[in-house]
Scaffold this motif. Sequence first.
Motif, PDB file in Angstrom:
ATOM      1  N   THR A   1       1.693   3.891   1.685  1.00 47.77           N
ATOM      2  CA  THR A   1       1.397   4.371   3.030  1.00 47.77           C
ATOM      3  C   THR A   1       1.585   5.867   3.180  1.00 47.77           C
ATOM      4  O   THR A   1       1.272   6.420   4.215  1.00 47.77           O
ATOM      5  CB  THR A   1       2.279   3.658   4.061  1.00 47.77           C
ATOM      6  OG1 THR A   1       3.601   3.645   3.561  1.00 47.77           O
ATOM      7  CG2 THR A   1       1.780   2.272   4.328  1.00 47.77           C
ATOM      8  N   THR A   2       2.107   6.515   2.166  1.00 43.44           N
ATOM      9  CA  THR A   2       2.231   7.963   2.300  1.00 43.44           C
ATOM     10  C   THR A   2       0.913   8.656   2.006  1.00 43.44           C
ATOM     11  O   THR A   2       0.779   9.834   2.261  1.00 43.44           O
ATOM     12  CB  THR A   2       3.295   8.503   1.337  1.00 43.44           C
ATOM     13  OG1 THR A   2       2.924   8.132   0.006  1.00 43.44           O
ATOM     14  CG2 THR A   2       4.648   7.946   1.653  1.00 43.44           C
ATOM     15  N   LEU A   3      -0.033   7.922   1.499  1.00 50.28           N
ATOM     16  CA  LEU A   3      -1.294   8.535   1.163  1.00 50.28           C
ATOM     17  C   LEU A   3      -2.184   8.702   2.381  1.00 50.28           C
ATOM     18  O   LEU A   3      -2.171   7.901   3.286  1.00 50.28           O
ATOM     19  CB  LEU A   3      -2.023   7.699   0.114  1.00 50.28           C
ATOM     20  CG  LEU A   3      -2.299   8.465  -1.169  1.00 50.28           C
ATOM     21  CD1 LEU A   3      -0.997   8.846  -1.816  1.00 50.28           C
ATOM     22  CD2 LEU A   3      -3.120   7.624  -2.104  1.00 50.28           C
ATOM     23  N   GLY A   4      -2.973   9.736   2.324  1.00 45.44           N
ATOM     24  CA  GLY A   4      -3.956   9.914   3.371  1.00 45.44           C
ATOM     25  C   GLY A   4      -5.131   8.984   3.141  1.00 45.44           C
ATOM     26  O   GLY A   4      -5.408   8.573   2.026  1.00 45.44           O
ATOM     27  N   ARG A   5      -5.788   8.660   4.191  1.00 33.66           N
ATOM     28  CA  ARG A   5      -6.924   7.749   4.079  1.00 33.66           C
ATOM     29  C   ARG A   5      -8.201   8.476   4.439  1.00 33.66           C
ATOM     30  O   ARG A   5      -8.229   9.288   5.346  1.00 33.66           O
ATOM     31  CB  ARG A   5      -6.748   6.565   5.038  1.00 33.66           C
ATOM     32  CG  ARG A   5      -5.426   5.869   4.916  1.00 33.66           C
ATOM     33  CD  ARG A   5      -5.625   4.532   4.317  1.00 33.66           C
ATOM     34  NE  ARG A   5      -4.974   4.469   3.029  1.00 33.66           N
ATOM     35  CZ  ARG A   5      -4.977   3.394   2.260  1.00 33.66           C
ATOM     36  NH1 ARG A   5      -5.612   2.320   2.628  1.00 33.66           N
ATOM     37  NH2 ARG A   5      -4.371   3.407   1.107  1.00 33.66           N
ATOM     38  N   THR A   6      -9.226   8.121   3.775  1.00 31.90           N
ATOM     39  CA  THR A   6     -10.501   8.743   4.067  1.00 31.90           C
ATOM     40  C   THR A   6     -11.477   7.695   4.579  1.00 31.90           C
ATOM     41  O   THR A   6     -11.139   6.523   4.701  1.00 31.90           O
ATOM     42  CB  THR A   6     -11.082   9.384   2.805  1.00 31.90           C
ATOM     43  OG1 THR A   6     -11.405   8.340   1.896  1.00 31.90           O
ATOM     44  CG2 THR A   6     -10.078  10.302   2.164  1.00 31.90           C
ATOM     45  N   ARG A   7     -12.660   8.168   4.880  1.00 34.09           N
ATOM     46  CA  ARG A   7     -13.660   7.262   5.430  1.00 34.09           C
ATOM     47  C   ARG A   7     -13.947   6.112   4.469  1.00 34.09           C
ATOM     48  O   ARG A   7     -14.126   4.983   4.868  1.00 34.09           O
ATOM     49  CB  ARG A   7     -14.964   8.001   5.686  1.00 34.09           C
ATOM     50  CG  ARG A   7     -14.823   9.171   6.622  1.00 34.09           C
ATOM     51  CD  ARG A   7     -16.168   9.820   6.856  1.00 34.09           C
ATOM     52  NE  ARG A   7     -16.938   9.923   5.626  1.00 34.09           N
ATOM     53  CZ  ARG A   7     -16.677  10.815   4.664  1.00 34.09           C
ATOM     54  NH1 ARG A   7     -15.671  11.633   4.807  1.00 34.09           N
ATOM     55  NH2 ARG A   7     -17.410  10.875   3.581  1.00 34.09           N
TER      56      ARG A   7
ATOM     57  N   HIS B   1     -11.531  -1.196   3.035  1.00 34.12           N
ATOM     58  CA  HIS B   1     -10.666  -2.115   3.778  1.00 34.12           C
ATOM     59  C   HIS B   1     -11.482  -3.206   4.462  1.00 34.12           C
ATOM     60  O   HIS B   1     -11.112  -4.381   4.413  1.00 34.12           O
ATOM     61  CB  HIS B   1      -9.868  -1.332   4.827  1.00 34.12           C
ATOM     62  CG  HIS B   1      -9.079  -2.190   5.751  1.00 34.12           C
ATOM     63  ND1 HIS B   1      -7.754  -2.496   5.539  1.00 34.12           N
ATOM     64  CD2 HIS B   1      -9.428  -2.847   6.877  1.00 34.12           C
ATOM     65  CE1 HIS B   1      -7.332  -3.282   6.494  1.00 34.12           C
ATOM     66  NE2 HIS B   1      -8.325  -3.519   7.323  1.00 34.12           N
ATOM     67  N   ASN B   2     -12.581  -2.801   5.081  1.00 31.21           N
ATOM     68  CA  ASN B   2     -13.358  -3.787   5.829  1.00 31.21           C
ATOM     69  C   ASN B   2     -14.092  -4.757   4.902  1.00 31.21           C
ATOM     70  O   ASN B   2     -14.147  -5.954   5.185  1.00 31.21           O
ATOM     71  CB  ASN B   2     -14.336  -3.080   6.761  1.00 31.21           C
ATOM     72  CG  ASN B   2     -13.612  -2.462   7.943  1.00 31.21           C
ATOM     73  OD1 ASN B   2     -12.491  -2.871   8.271  1.00 31.21           O
ATOM     74  ND2 ASN B   2     -14.217  -1.481   8.575  1.00 31.21           N
TER      75      ASN B   2
ATOM     76  N   THR C   1     -11.430  -7.060   3.765  1.00 27.46           N
ATOM     77  CA  THR C   1     -11.025  -7.979   4.830  1.00 27.46           C
ATOM     78  C   THR C   1     -11.996  -9.145   4.931  1.00 27.46           C
ATOM     79  O   THR C   1     -11.591 -10.302   5.002  1.00 27.46           O
ATOM     80  CB  THR C   1     -10.961  -7.236   6.170  1.00 27.46           C
ATOM     81  OG1 THR C   1      -9.999  -6.203   6.071  1.00 27.46           O
ATOM     82  CG2 THR C   1     -10.592  -8.185   7.294  1.00 27.46           C
TER      83      THR C   1
ATOM     84  N   VAL D   1     -11.857   3.114   4.739  1.00 29.97           N
ATOM     85  CA  VAL D   1     -12.195   2.217   5.845  1.00 29.97           C
ATOM     86  C   VAL D   1     -13.197   1.176   5.359  1.00 29.97           C
ATOM     87  O   VAL D   1     -13.021  -0.020   5.561  1.00 29.97           O
ATOM     88  CB  VAL D   1     -12.790   3.010   7.023  1.00 29.97           C
ATOM     89  CG1 VAL D   1     -13.238   2.058   8.106  1.00 29.97           C
ATOM     90  CG2 VAL D   1     -11.769   3.982   7.554  1.00 29.97           C
TER      91      VAL D   1
ATOM     92  N   GLU E   1       0.857  -1.168   0.000  1.00 34.18           N
ATOM     93  CA  GLU E   1       0.000   0.000   0.000  1.00 34.18           C
ATOM     94  C   GLU E   1       0.899   1.224   0.000  1.00 34.18           C
ATOM     95  O   GLU E   1       1.967   1.227   0.567  1.00 34.18           O
ATOM     96  CB  GLU E   1      -0.862   0.042   1.256  1.00 34.18           C
ATOM     97  CG  GLU E   1      -1.653  -1.216   1.489  1.00 34.18           C
ATOM     98  CD  GLU E   1      -2.247  -1.213   2.884  1.00 34.18           C
ATOM     99  OE1 GLU E   1      -2.596  -0.136   3.371  1.00 34.18           O
ATOM    100  OE2 GLU E   1      -2.334  -2.288   3.486  1.00 34.18           O
TER     101      GLU E   1
END
Lengths: 414, 414
Positions: free
Chosen positions: A14-20, A26-27, A30, A23, A12
């Motif tokens: 990882t330098t990127l910002g994550r938004t709602r 991702h879930n 998962t 989430v 991933e």
Amino acid sequence: MLESDFSQRGVEDTTLGRTREHVRQHNLSTILTTLHKEGSLGRNVLTQRTGLNRSTISSLVAELEALGLVEEVASTAPQGAGRPTLVVSIHDSVVAFAVAIDIDSIVVSLVGLSGRVLKTVRRRTPDAPAARTAIVMARNIINELRSDLDAGTRIVGVGVALPGQVSVSDGVVSEPAFLNWKQAPFAQRLGEEINLPVFVDNDARLGLLAEHDFGAGKPFSNIVYLVGHAVGIGGGVIEGGRPLRGTRGFAGELGHFRMSPPVNMPTAGFSGTLSTSVQRDDLLEALGETTIDDKKLEKALLASSSARVRRVVETQIDRLGIALAGLINIFNPEAVLLAGFLGILQALDPERLSESVKAHVLEQSWAQTQILRTQPGSDLLMIGTSELAFAQLLRDPGSFAFSRGANLKAVESE
Amino acid sequence: MLESDFSQRGVEDTTLGRTREHVRQHNLSTILTTLHKEGSLGRNVLTQRTGLNRSTISSLVAELEALGLVEEVASTAPQGAGRPTLVVSIHDSVVAFAVAIDIDSIVVSLVGLSGRVLKTVRRRTPDAPAARTAIVMARNIINELRSDLDAGTRIVGVGVALPGQVSVSDGVVSEPAFLNWKQAPFAQRLGEEINLPVFVDNDARLGLLAEHDFGAGKPFSNIVYLVGHAVGIGGGVIEGGRPLRGTRGFAGELGHFRMSPPVNMPTAGFSGTLSTSVQRDDLLEALGETTIDDKKLEKALLASSSARVRRVVETQIDRLGIALAGLINIFNPEAVLLAGFLGILQALDPERLSESVKAHVLEQSWAQTQILRTQPGSDLLMIGTSELAFAQLLRDPGSFAFSRGANLKAVESE
DNA sequence: CCTTTTTGTTGTCTATGACAACTTATATCC
DNA sequence: GGATATAAGTTGTCATAGACAACAAAAAGG
């Protein structure tokens, strides 16, 4: 259709910002991935596994259901007191094709998202196929299988396992060990023929991937894998749960692991790489055989009482041990997995192999390493290959565009 | 205080579900890490880099400021029309200690969260120090430095770089190459002495980490690293942006890479590994020197016109090339970084080294690989070592518990 | 048949990032 | 030097996703 977004699991930015929305993605991912790897699970298990709230699981499963990826059924086996949990299962109406090209045959499997192999077609080739031949044959088999599919079936794409170096970034086959192709843009060509996304990778890496997700490598996240083919030895590495790739996807080609100096250095014994030092043909020759499959080879080796056979086996085990020692020193794995005829060698005399490794390894790196054989004759290579095609869907189930099962453009145009 | 949660960068349990707070944590971490690696940045750059909304950046920066981790200053250099952006800088009131233990000295640095080395104390040891001696010396230096700190300074912990195999999971030093320690629970002991979290890792891996984050390895995410010490060769690998660790942290010890087949005679130590084939002492011997540092060694080698010296250098370059070829075949890296006297060898004749590699490497794996030398004589090892201690804070800035700078329990009890 | 136990559902709450309007601060042009 | 343009920070509102709690449902056991 050539896809350049390959199965870079765990990679991933990882330098990127994550938004709602990430989430949610991702879930969803998962849950779907968990079900894909572990089979049907109760909703209660999913809550435990993810740590998410029951209501959240409810919402996520409902979304996956709406996407047509999973279905819920009442549990058959009773599970004690309390309201029975609903079991979430993956629909096998979502499928991928897995293509394995070998020296004497082309195999195409239809694999469901559940990880089950639904159908397999193996077609022998007179010789090692040329790239064009392989593409045409693969196309034909895929189109046959495709026309049998139910109307509702959705296809995610095609994974292809090739021996030798495959450039994962552009799907060009650089140096296929047995096939003598040169810089063949395999993925693109096949993609154009069948109008599906095509993903290509090295067969050993895919075999390892499947062993890691579904096979003997499941408990480990640091694995060194070697597979002995009819000609040559393939390899791969799982490090920290992720496959070793290198810049262009050429990393982990352990068959080229050098066991003696190429030039100008004092050699004592044998020379060359692992592939040239440990050869299946030497076993056949000692047995006086020419072409037999692994199953018969193992039987023959077990049955043989010839001193010459024993000598060859012992030499190969010793050499294999030296190579493993070198690899263990570098990778400090939890497990070494041996497939193909290397698995046979290990099974013939695990003690001797272990001793050979022990003699040449750093004690600490070796202390917790197990040497295991993979289950012979399984479907795992095809499953691992299908993973290539499933990867995108599993990573982002919400926004995945399927190819239609019924829309057989290529067949119609034939 | 022994900490078992070591710097497992990028290792996330992806099976876990994520909640809203994880988003916040991730974004805080991203901003702090970006600043840590790249220095002061304008808020506008942060928005571009992260893709987050301006208002979100505002909120996140405000939170980091409230935590006392960053401060905002007006930009000095004008940047064209428009309202000038505020520059976000990392406070160096947050510090870590970095300890490097070598064969003849112990070095302790105070490193700020900005990645700057604020102070360094080097203390020579008569001989390779015993574990107890090293712990006592390190403790004393740390306590001296600690008593000089401003009252407001917060300490995240202590990172320790050790030569040889270090078990990252429990901080036990298994087989220190030069120090002859055996299974010393170094991290725990030192932690008890100074009442700070202590993190231990292999020095080569830490050097590589720093090269990757701050040095010559910055542009690459697949790196093979070799560092030539006075005695022995250390190594490390970055694969897909993450350091190779292996099960217990022993992976990537490339000095033990085997270059010639093991002779069945039990010799003291391994014969035919990279460490034994390419030795700094051979260069010294050819020059007729005994003990000189790398800087002088390079000068002397450049100045020398002796045929013998040239022969030794060429032999070593050739052998190094063979080893690199083997490693490139396995790892398919973007770059090979050479540090210590191996960097000198490369600088002396890059062509020859390149040719030697080329002669023994798989063409495709090598095609895009660069061989580079690290900047000699930098602070990078100490910075990389401090990273060990900073890792937790960077991963979750919101909920990090500091140790107090002024509270010198260990000093008082002396 | 009632209690117990576990699970799924529903409605409310909270936190977080997006968005848009507004404000601020500098540079440039006339 | 003032008007204007440009870029950036601030503020308030909104949408959304997961947490939480109360409730309903569905078995097992007495």
